[in-house]
Design a protein around this motif. Structure first.
Motif, PDB file in Angstrom:
ATOM      1  N   ARG A  32       0.863  -1.187   0.000  1.00 13.23           N
ATOM      2  CA  ARG A  32       0.000   0.000   0.000  1.00 13.23           C
ATOM      3  C   ARG A  32       0.895   1.231   0.000  1.00 13.23           C
ATOM      4  NH1 ARG A  32      -5.185   0.059   1.714  1.00 13.23           N
ATOM      5  NH2 ARG A  32      -4.831   1.803   3.134  1.00 13.23           N
ATOM      6  N   VAL A  33       0.791   2.031  -1.066  1.00 13.29           N
ATOM      7  CA  VAL A  33       1.685   3.180  -1.226  1.00 13.29           C
ATOM      8  C   VAL A  33       0.857   4.456  -1.309  1.00 13.29           C
ATOM      9  CG1 VAL A  33       3.567   4.194  -2.552  1.00 13.29           C
ATOM     10  CG2 VAL A  33       3.287   1.692  -2.494  1.00 13.29           C
ATOM     11  N   GLY A  34       1.120   5.393  -0.417  1.00  9.12           N
ATOM     12  CA  GLY A  34       0.434   6.676  -0.417  1.00  9.12           C
ATOM     13  C   GLY A  34       1.093   7.639  -1.382  1.00  9.12           C
ATOM     14  N   ALA A  35       0.285   8.446  -2.069  1.00  6.84           N
ATOM     15  CA  ALA A  35       0.819   9.390  -3.049  1.00  6.84           C
ATOM     16  C   ALA A  35      -0.175  10.502  -3.296  1.00  6.84           C
ATOM     17  CB  ALA A  35       1.130   8.674  -4.360  1.00  6.84           C
ATOM     18  N   HIS A  44       2.723  11.612  -8.943  1.00  2.00           N
ATOM     19  CA  HIS A  44       3.125  10.441  -8.157  1.00  2.00           C
ATOM     20  C   HIS A  44       2.199   9.245  -8.341  1.00  2.00           C
ATOM     21  CE1 HIS A  44       4.536  14.184  -6.345  1.00  2.00           C
ATOM     22  NE2 HIS A  44       5.622  13.515  -5.997  1.00  2.00           N
ATOM     23  N   ALA A  45       0.890   9.470  -8.135  1.00  2.00           N
ATOM     24  CA  ALA A  45      -0.052   8.350  -8.271  1.00  2.00           C
ATOM     25  C   ALA A  45      -0.096   7.841  -9.701  1.00  2.00           C
ATOM     26  CB  ALA A  45      -1.448   8.776  -7.812  1.00  2.00           C
ATOM     27  N   ILE A  63      -2.637   1.739  -4.530  1.00  3.99           N
ATOM     28  CA  ILE A  63      -2.344   3.169  -4.464  1.00  3.99           C
ATOM     29  C   ILE A  63      -3.376   3.862  -3.580  1.00  3.99           C
ATOM     30  CG2 ILE A  63      -2.027   5.287  -5.799  1.00  3.99           C
ATOM     31  CD1 ILE A  63      -1.538   3.340  -8.250  1.00  3.99           C
ATOM     32  N   VAL A  64      -2.892   4.570  -2.566  1.00  2.79           N
ATOM     33  CA  VAL A  64      -3.761   5.334  -1.665  1.00  2.79           C
ATOM     34  C   VAL A  64      -3.490   6.810  -1.927  1.00  2.79           C
ATOM     35  CG1 VAL A  64      -4.426   5.761   0.725  1.00  2.79           C
ATOM     36  CG2 VAL A  64      -3.596   3.485   0.043  1.00  2.79           C
ATOM     37  N   GLU A  65      -4.451   7.502  -2.516  1.00  3.67           N
ATOM     38  CA  GLU A  65      -4.237   8.898  -2.908  1.00  3.67           C
ATOM     39  C   GLU A  65      -4.599   9.864  -1.783  1.00  3.67           C
ATOM     40  OE1 GLU A  65      -5.569  10.279  -6.665  1.00  3.67           O
ATOM     41  OE2 GLU A  65      -5.066   8.421  -7.723  1.00  3.67           O
ATOM     42  N   PHE A  66      -3.748  10.879  -1.620  1.00  6.29           N
ATOM     43  CA  PHE A  66      -3.976  11.958  -0.666  1.00  6.29           C
ATOM     44  C   PHE A  66      -3.970  13.274  -1.439  1.00  6.29           C
ATOM     45  CE2 PHE A  66      -1.892   8.547   1.682  1.00  6.29           C
ATOM     46  CZ  PHE A  66      -2.688   8.443   2.817  1.00  6.29           C
ATOM     47  N   THR A  67      -4.850  14.190  -1.069  1.00  4.63           N
ATOM     48  CA  THR A  67      -4.958  15.432  -1.823  1.00  4.63           C
ATOM     49  C   THR A  67      -4.191  16.588  -1.191  1.00  4.63           C
ATOM     50  OG1 THR A  67      -7.027  15.932  -0.665  1.00  4.63           O
ATOM     51  CG2 THR A  67      -7.201  14.818  -2.806  1.00  4.63           C
ATOM     52  N   ILE A 115      -0.211   2.569   5.711  1.00  2.00           N
ATOM     53  CA  ILE A 115       0.363   2.295   4.392  1.00  2.00           C
ATOM     54  C   ILE A 115       1.782   1.779   4.596  1.00  2.00           C
ATOM     55  CG2 ILE A 115      -1.070   3.910   3.078  1.00  2.00           C
ATOM     56  CD1 ILE A 115       1.122   5.990   3.349  1.00  2.00           C
ATOM     57  N   ASP A 116       2.363   1.181   3.546  1.00  2.82           N
ATOM     58  CA  ASP A 116       3.705   0.607   3.635  1.00  2.82           C
ATOM     59  C   ASP A 116       4.803   1.566   3.198  1.00  2.82           C
ATOM     60  OD1 ASP A 116       2.621  -1.907   4.383  1.00  2.82           O
ATOM     61  OD2 ASP A 116       2.183  -2.340   2.282  1.00  2.82           O
ATOM     62  N   ALA A 117       4.440   2.546   2.376  1.00  2.33           N
ATOM     63  CA  ALA A 117       5.413   3.509   1.857  1.00  2.33           C
ATOM     64  C   ALA A 117       4.635   4.722   1.375  1.00  2.33           C
ATOM     65  CB  ALA A 117       6.215   2.901   0.704  1.00  2.33           C
ATOM     66  N   ASN A 118       5.337   5.838   1.201  1.00  5.71           N
ATOM     67  CA  ASN A 118       4.718   6.948   0.496  1.00  5.71           C
ATOM     68  C   ASN A 118       5.686   7.562  -0.503  1.00  5.71           C
ATOM     69  OD1 ASN A 118       6.164   9.150   1.796  1.00  5.71           O
ATOM     70  ND2 ASN A 118       4.739   9.040   3.517  1.00  5.71           N
ATOM     71  N   TYR A 119       5.124   8.269  -1.451  1.00  2.00           N
ATOM     72  CA  TYR A 119       5.885   8.834  -2.566  1.00  2.00           C
ATOM     73  C   TYR A 119       5.197  10.143  -2.927  1.00  2.00           C
ATOM     74  CZ  TYR A 119       7.318   9.112  -7.572  1.00  2.00           C
ATOM     75  OH  TYR A 119       7.767   9.509  -8.812  1.00  2.00           O
ATOM     76  N   PHE A 120       5.717  11.258  -2.348  1.00  4.85           N
ATOM     77  CA  PHE A 120       5.092  12.552  -2.615  1.00  4.85           C
ATOM     78  C   PHE A 120       5.969  13.725  -2.225  1.00  4.85           C
ATOM     79  CE2 PHE A 120       4.495  12.388   1.876  1.00  4.85           C
ATOM     80  CZ  PHE A 120       4.288  13.691   2.313  1.00  4.85           C
ATOM     81  N   GLN A 121       7.069  13.479  -1.478  1.00  5.07           N
ATOM     82  CA  GLN A 121       7.746  14.559  -0.779  1.00  5.07           C
ATOM     83  C   GLN A 121       9.230  14.640  -1.098  1.00  5.07           C
ATOM     84  OE1 GLN A 121       7.807  13.707   3.554  1.00  5.07           O
ATOM     85  NE2 GLN A 121       7.592  11.540   2.997  1.00  5.07           N
ATOM     86  N   THR A 122       9.836  15.734  -0.604  1.00  2.00           N
ATOM     87  CA  THR A 122      11.272  15.946  -0.727  1.00  2.00           C
ATOM     88  C   THR A 122      11.939  15.670   0.621  1.00  2.00           C
ATOM     89  OG1 THR A 122      11.143  18.276  -0.082  1.00  2.00           O
ATOM     90  CG2 THR A 122      10.855  17.762  -2.441  1.00  2.00           C
TER      91      THR A 122
END
Length: 287
Positions: free
Chosen positions: A45-48, A53-54, A74-78, A92-99
């Motif tokens: 489960r990956v947040g983005a 990203h998503a 894919i778990v989307e965040f706004t 979630i197991d990971a996220n992909y959105f940030q620096t």
């Protein structure tokens, strides 16, 4: 307690212990046990945030994940407020959105959140946008310029305005520059802090706005607004990357996902889909 009751109690206690221990495994291990529809595939489960990203994760899910033994949920965040909290809570197991600077700022404010940077995936340049102005020189005295309200992204916005001569920052202000680091403001511009996700909407109410790349893409600002200036990308510390709970950075399934995100297929997808606005990066772990 008679002997029969002791036997029943012992069985129930052992069962409860087994459940407790199984919950202590990594999220990907739990997902693998729960995934009955994907054969030997492990669900991550990956947040983005939605764009890009998503969309990148969706490409990986549909084109590459199955061959690597993965199923990507894919778990989307706004907005930027939720993905790290969800990761820290094990939702979630990971996220992909940030620096990295954003992650560092989050951890400073949330010392109990033990998260780890895995690698850089791509870079999106910040842009200075306007619906009414054509170029930076058109910014008039007293103009209102919206900037991201969170500390790491505000510093990034202020550095762009400094590079374009709109303001001058104090020497050494660096990536975490704030309004207090402004030494010169020759046009007496008013900075208006706005939640990053709302910056595209703010353009109707201000003279210009410094907008995060993903939100600019999502709002279609390339078509609806003028880009007055772009952030310098060479040597930028603002790569967007994959983040996991501390201790999970060496998980074999996270490593598979990281490898897929750096594949030539994903690089080609980014280049074709966003034509230089989203720049694939070679990687680079914790520094």
């Amino acid at each position: 307690m008679n002997s029969e009751l002791r036997k029943i109690s012992g069985v129930l206690g052992a069962a409860a212990l087994a459940v407790g221990l199984s919950a202590c495994g990594s999220p990907s291990e739990q997902a693998a046990e729960e995934d009955s529809g994907g054969g030997d595939r492990t669900t991550l489960r990956v947040g983005a945030t939605p764009v890009p990203h998503a969309e990148v994760l969706r490409f990986v899910k549909e084109e590459l994940a199955a061959d690597a033994g993965l199923n990507i949920e894919i778990v989307e965040f706004t907005d930027y407020n939720q993905p790290n909290a969800a990761l820290a809570e094990g939702e979630i197991d990971a996220n992909y959105f940030q620096t990295k600077p954003f992650l560092a700022d989050y951890e400073n404010g949330n010392p109990d959140a033990d998260l780890t940077w895995v690698s850089d995936i791509h870079l999106e340049a910040f842009g200075l946008y306007s619906e009414s102005l054509e170029e930076v020189g058109d910014i008039e005295r007293g103009a209102e310029i919206a900037v991201p309200s969170d500390a790491s992204n505000m510093g990034r916005a202020l550095n762009l305005l400094d590079a374009e001569g709109v303001i001058t920052l104090a020497e050494g202000a660096g990536e975490t520059a704030g309004e207090g680091d402004i030494e010169e403001n020759p046009k007496d511009v008013e900075l208006v802090p706005v939640d990053a996700a709302q910056l595209p909407r703010s353009l109707a109410d201000v003279d210009a706005a410094v907008v995060n790349g993903n939100f600019a893409l999502e709002a279609g600002l390339a078509e609806s607004a003028n880009a007055l200036a772009w952030e310098e990308t060479e040597g930028s510390p603002y790569g967007n990357g994959l983040v996991v709970p501390a201790g999970q950075e060496d998980d074999e399934n996270i490593a598979k996902l990281d490898e897929l995100l750096h594949s030539e297929d994903v690089r080609a997808f980014m280049e074709e889909e966003w034509n230089g606005v989203v720049l694939p990066l070679e990687g680079g772990g914790e520094s």
